[in-house]
Design a protein around this motif. Structure first.
Motif, short mmCIF file in Angstrom:
data_model
loop_
_atom_site.label_atom_id
_atom_site.label_comp_id
_atom_site.label_asym_id
_atom_site.label_seq_id
_atom_site.Cartn_x
_atom_site.Cartn_y
_atom_site.Cartn_z
N LYS A 1 0.78 -1.25 0.03
CA LYS A 1 -0.08 -0.04 -0.14
C LYS A 1 0.71 1.33 0.07
CE LYS A 1 -4.10 -2.11 0.23
NZ LYS A 1 -3.35 -3.67 0.36
N ILE A 2 2.26 1.02 0.14
CA ILE A 2 3.01 2.33 0.27
C ILE A 2 3.89 2.52 -1.25
CG2 ILE A 2 2.86 2.49 2.60
CD1 ILE A 2 5.79 1.34 2.74
N CYS A 3 3.39 1.73 -2.18
CA CYS A 3 4.20 1.96 -3.34
C CYS A 3 3.22 1.87 -4.53
CB CYS A 3 5.27 0.50 -3.56
SG CYS A 3 4.53 -1.10 -3.69
N SER A 4 3.50 2.46 -5.57
CA SER A 4 2.77 2.47 -6.51
C SER A 4 3.49 2.58 -7.99
CB SER A 4 2.16 4.04 -6.62
OG SER A 4 1.30 4.43 -7.82
N ALA A 5 2.72 1.63 -8.99
CA ALA A 5 3.08 1.40 -10.34
C ALA A 5 2.99 2.72 -11.33
CB ALA A 5 2.40 0.45 -10.89
N ASN A 6 2.36 3.69 -10.85
CA ASN A 6 2.16 4.94 -11.61
C ASN A 6 3.59 5.83 -11.61
OD1 ASN A 6 -0.50 3.89 -12.07
ND2 ASN A 6 -1.19 5.11 -10.30
N ALA B 1 -0.14 -8.11 -0.83
CA ALA B 1 -0.93 -8.96 -2.06
C ALA B 1 -0.25 -8.26 -3.41
CB ALA B 1 -2.35 -8.60 -2.24
N PHE B 2 0.19 -6.95 -3.45
CA PHE B 2 0.88 -6.50 -4.67
C PHE B 2 -0.06 -6.82 -5.79
CE2 PHE B 2 4.58 -6.83 -1.93
CZ PHE B 2 5.09 -5.66 -2.24
N SER B 3 -1.41 -6.57 -5.85
CA SER B 3 -2.22 -6.75 -6.83
C SER B 3 -2.25 -5.54 -7.83
CB SER B 3 -3.76 -7.14 -6.39
OG SER B 3 -3.85 -6.15 -5.35
N GLN B 4 -2.04 -4.48 -7.33
CA GLN B 4 -2.11 -3.00 -8.06
C GLN B 4 -0.66 -2.65 -8.37
OE1 GLN B 4 -5.02 -1.73 -8.91
NE2 GLN B 4 -5.91 -3.19 -7.96
N SER B 5 0.19 -3.25 -7.65
CA SER B 5 1.84 -2.88 -8.01
C SER B 5 2.63 -4.27 -7.73
CB SER B 5 2.13 -2.01 -6.98
OG SER B 5 1.96 -2.42 -5.72
N LYS B 6 3.97 -3.84 -8.03
CA LYS B 6 5.00 -5.22 -7.98
C LYS B 6 6.00 -4.57 -6.86
CE LYS B 6 6.30 -4.85 -12.16
NZ LYS B 6 5.54 -3.53 -12.65
N PRO B 7 6.77 -5.57 -6.34
CA PRO B 7 7.70 -5.52 -5.41
C PRO B 7 8.68 -4.32 -5.87
CG PRO B 7 7.39 -7.64 -5.18
CD PRO B 7 6.48 -7.33 -6.19
N SER B 8 9.03 -4.54 -7.18
CA SER B 8 9.93 -3.90 -8.02
C SER B 8 9.68 -2.12 -7.93
CB SER B 8 10.31 -4.08 -9.41
OG SER B 8 9.12 -4.08 -10.08
N ASP B 9 8.47 -1.89 -7.52
CA ASP B 9 7.99 -0.73 -7.67
C ASP B 9 8.08 0.14 -6.15
OD1 ASP B 9 6.72 -0.59 -9.98
OD2 ASP B 9 4.93 -1.38 -9.05
N LEU B 10 8.95 -0.55 -5.19
CA LEU B 10 9.46 0.07 -3.98
C LEU B 10 10.75 0.69 -4.32
CD1 LEU B 10 8.78 -3.20 -1.67
CD2 LEU B 10 7.75 -0.81 -1.20
N LEU B 11 10.96 1.43 -3.51
CA LEU B 11 12.38 2.46 -3.68
C LEU B 11 13.41 1.36 -3.78
CD1 LEU B 11 12.11 5.19 -0.84
CD2 LEU B 11 11.77 5.46 -3.30
N ALA B 12 14.25 1.63 -4.55
CA ALA B 12 15.42 0.80 -5.02
C ALA B 12 16.25 0.26 -3.67
CB ALA B 12 16.39 1.40 -5.92
N GLU B 13 16.48 1.33 -2.94
CA GLU B 13 17.08 1.25 -1.48
C GLU B 13 16.42 0.41 -0.75
OE1 GLU B 13 16.21 4.11 -2.91
OE2 GLU B 13 17.50 5.94 -2.45
N LEU B 14 15.22 0.37 -0.75
CA LEU B 14 14.23 -0.44 0.31
C LEU B 14 14.27 -1.82 -0.22
CD1 LEU B 14 12.55 -0.32 2.99
CD2 LEU B 14 10.52 0.08 1.40
N GLN B 15 14.39 -2.13 -1.52
CA GLN B 15 14.32 -3.41 -2.13
C GLN B 15 15.82 -3.92 -1.76
OE1 GLN B 15 13.28 -3.59 -6.26
NE2 GLN B 15 12.52 -1.61 -6.32
N GLY B 16 16.74 -3.22 -1.76
CA GLY B 16 17.96 -3.76 -1.53
C GLY B 16 17.95 -4.27 0.13
N ARG B 17 17.41 -3.55 0.84
CA ARG B 17 17.56 -3.98 2.16
C ARG B 17 16.46 -5.32 2.61
NH1 ARG B 17 22.08 -2.54 4.08
NH2 ARG B 17 22.61 -0.46 3.72
#
Length: 330
Positions: A146-151, A195-211
């Motif tokens: 809910k804190i990431c967006s694909a837009n 659930a990532f139904s409206q977005s993907k994990p890759s839409d999170l900030l790159a730094e957050l994905q790395g952690r």
């Protein structure tokens, strides 16, 4: 920061509870001796032993004694500010008390709590709790999608990105100030789910994905999983409905096949429509019980209603037809 502060509070309560459990026998003996002293004074011998036996057998429960009871201070929003200002300055351990005359049955647990508080060293509890948080702490962040967006257009999503940036220092490792002392988050385990139904994990900030490097995709619930959810938990949805209708003196009995049929319907709708997991069971059971609950007050006390597979089919069949027809609607 509040996440870590809450974690410290939980850890302190857990450690304090564990220490009190260990000291319980000792506190009970101290409390017994305190009450015996109030009853017999400092006299020792057969009379004291006689009173002790009567106390343990509950024969003195109604006997009233005069005890000092700790006074609960009213909660004050400024207490936290005062704690931060006074941090590091020893404060008086003597709590304000008032004298009351109470039956032994009521006085005993109060005196026992006082004895436990005196036996448990608060300083040791805080040290152990902070060490436990730093070495064994786990933070589970649900609905992280809910804190990431694909837009590409940010707009209202700017605040969501701000939440991600606030989480970064915690997950990367930092020192958080609490009223009990500093807490290092380097070794705390952070788990995020969504659930990532409206977005993907890759839409999170790159730094957050790395952690959050380890990703696991979970499979949807099967019919067997839904059946187990309906039957295995102690306070499952079936038991909740049974208990609810018992307040109207009505007994409902779910046949094995009817429970299995509800699980089948829930699994099928999840496959053909939106997959909302076990939440679907609430809809199915509500649909089955809806009419029975509505008419419960008109039934005779002691009425037994059986939930059969035919009844389930009758009540939820319309839902299945709506799902089947929805795929033909443009």
């Amino acid at each position: 920061d509040q996440i870590i502060k809450d974690l410290v509070e939980i850890s302190i309560n857990m450690h304090k509870k564990a220490k009190k459990e260990k000291c319980k026998n000792g506190a009970r003996i101290i409390t017994e001796n305190k009450i015996l002293e109030l009853l017999t004074g400092t006299t020792k011998g057969r009379s004291a032993e006689h009173f002790k036996n009567q106390l343990r057998e509950g024969l003195l429960d109604e006997y009233k004694i005069k005890v000092n009871v700790p006074v609960e201070k009213p909660s004050n929003p400024m207490d936290q500010v005062a704690d931060l200002v006074m941090k590091g300055i020893p404060r008086s351990k003597n709590k304000k008390t008032e004298q009351k005359i109470l039956p032994i049955s009521e006085a005993f647990p109060i005196l026992e709590d006082v004895a436990l508080e005196e036996m448990v060293n608060s300083g040791d509890v805080v040290k152990e709790a902070i060490a436990s948080v730093e070495q064994d702490g786990i933070v589970f962040i649900d609905e992280i999608d809910k804190i990431c967006s694909a837009n590409e257009y940010k707009g209202s999503e700017a605040s969501a990105e701000g939440v991600q940036r606030d989480l970064l220092p915690l997950i990367e490792g930092s020192t958080i100030q609490t009223k009990y002392g500093n807490v290092n988050t380097d070794f705390i385990l952070f788990i995020g789910s969504g659930a990532f139904s409206q977005s993907k994990p890759s839409d999170l900030l790159a730094e957050l994905q790395g952690r959050l490097p380890i990703r696991v995709e979970l499979q949807g619930l099967t019919e067997d999983d839904l059946y187990r959810i309906l039957t295995e938990p102690v306070s499952n949805l079936i038991q909740q409905q049974i208990a609810l209708l018992q307040t109207e003196n009505i007994t409902i009995e779910f046949e094995e096949k009817s429970v299995r049929r509800m699980a089948q319907v829930a699994a099928k709708i999840n496959r053909t429509a939106e997959n909302i997991g076990a939440r679907r069971l609430h809809t199915i059971i509500e649909k089955v019980i809806e009419e029975i609950s509505f008419n419960a007050s008109d039934e005779e006390p002691g009425t037994v209603i059986k939930i059969t597979p035919e009844l389930v089919e009758e009540r939820v069949g319309s839902i299945l037809k709506e799902v089947d027809l929805s795929k033909y609607i443009l």
